[in-house]
Design an enzyme around this catalytic site. Structure first.
Site, short mmCIF file in Angstrom:
data_model
loop_
_atom_site.label_atom_id
_atom_site.label_comp_id
_atom_site.label_asym_id
_atom_site.label_seq_id
_atom_site.Cartn_x
_atom_site.Cartn_y
_atom_site.Cartn_z
CG ASP A 1 -0.06 54.14 -10.35
OD1 ASP A 1 0.76 55.06 -10.13
OD2 ASP A 1 0.19 53.18 -11.09
CB ILE A 2 -2.13 60.06 -8.52
CG1 ILE A 2 -1.30 60.24 -7.23
CG2 ILE A 2 -3.52 59.51 -8.20
CD1 ILE A 2 -1.86 61.26 -6.26
CE LYS A 3 3.71 55.51 -12.31
NZ LYS A 3 2.41 54.82 -12.36
NE ARG A 4 -2.08 64.31 -9.67
CZ ARG A 4 -2.76 63.50 -10.48
NH1 ARG A 4 -2.10 62.61 -11.20
NH2 ARG A 4 -4.07 63.59 -10.60
CB THR B 1 2.32 56.26 -7.09
OG1 THR B 1 1.38 56.77 -8.04
CG2 THR B 1 2.00 54.82 -6.78
#
Length: 290
Positions: A97-100, A125
């Site tokens: 879960d890094i939401k880059r 993510t």
């Protein structure tokens, strides 16, 4: 080209249920007997390994939220790396879960960082709200079928209303437009399961449009946050699944802190995590079968 990782996840859900164990591990969550005499890195890894060992057969996948590790600097990132290694050793499916969300060369570097090397994961993510060209650099890793993404579409936070619910002139919400663009981008990589490896993050806390979202995005596999601590219920989750599959449901604090909620001894933390994962799995299964 078949998207093997999404088929593997689909099969894991069929076998083990929809629970995604969130390893959003804060030092505050870890029992004192584990922290005593250990570095922060070693305490986190020890705690994570115990949770993984007790839940691996009742969880479809594990989501590791990188912020909890980044906040501890280099020591935390080593804990992150060692946690991912342990999951890979056990052939467990990892969602990083890094939401880059960036474009061009920068996005390529993010892809390399999280699909290869020390921080390698199966899924990551992404935040597509900078535009679809922020996803394109990851597609080289998607094409061989061994990697996938979960793109933010309709999130579980209250702030989703600020942007995601804005309507265009035809009455479509922004999240509808984003979801359809992500789905279209992934269709050429669809696997035998019928789903594409470009999944969507779809929160279960806004239930009014649940059936509509599932119907519009039939071939998109969902990562579903919002269950438990954020207020989402099993019957809410069921709206976003297809016969109990087509998505995974994340729980982090609910599982990691189950021993505190149950007022059980600290030494039972991993057993309590397992019991909560099973309770959650069975509750959602029952809701899907109603």
């Amino acid at each position: 080209m078949k998207s093997l990782i999404i088929d593997k996840l689909y099969k894991r859900v069929s076998e083990r249920g929809v629970v995604c164990v969130g390893l959003d591990t804060s030092l505050d969550y870890i029992p004192e007997f584990i922290k005593s005499g250990r570095s922060a890195k070693d305490a986190i890894v020890e705690f994570n390994k115990a949770i993984i060992d007790k839940t691996e057969d009742v969880a479809s996948c594990f989501k590791v939220q990188i912020a909890y590790y980044e906040a501890l600097g280099i020591e935390g990132l080593i804990a992150y790396k060692e946690t991912l290694e342990y999951l890979r050793e056990k052939d467990l499916i990892i969602i990083a879960d890094i939401k880059r969300g960036d474009i061009a060369a920068t996005a390529k570097m993010y892809a390399k960082a999280h699909f290869e090397g020390d921080f390698e994961a199966d899924f990551i993510t992404l935040n597509p709200y900078m535009g679809m060209d922020s996803i394109e650099p990851y597609l080289d890793y998607i094409k061989d079928g061994n990697k996938g993404i979960f793109s933010l579409v309709r999130t579980s936070n209250s702030g989703a209303l600020d942007i995601e619910y804005i309507k265009d002139k035809d009455g479509n919400n922004v999240y509808d437009i984003v979801g359809e663009k992500v789905l279209k981008m992934g269709l050429e990589f669809k696997g035998d399961s019928g789903y594409t490896p470009l999944g969507g993050v779809i929160g279960c806390t806004h239930i009014e449009e649940g059936a509509s979202i599932r119907n519009r995005l039939k071939e998109m596999f969902f990562l579903i946050p919002g269950y438990g601590a954020q207020g989402g219920k099993a019957e809410d989750v069921a709206l976003y699944l297809n016969n109990g599959n087509g998505g995974v449901v994340n729980s982090s604090r609910g599982i990691l802190l189950a021993y505190k909620k149950a007022n059980r001894p600290e030494k039972d933390f991993a057993i309590c995590a397992r019991e909560e994962a099973i309770r959650m799995r069975d509750e959602i299964r029952e809701a899907c079968n109603r």
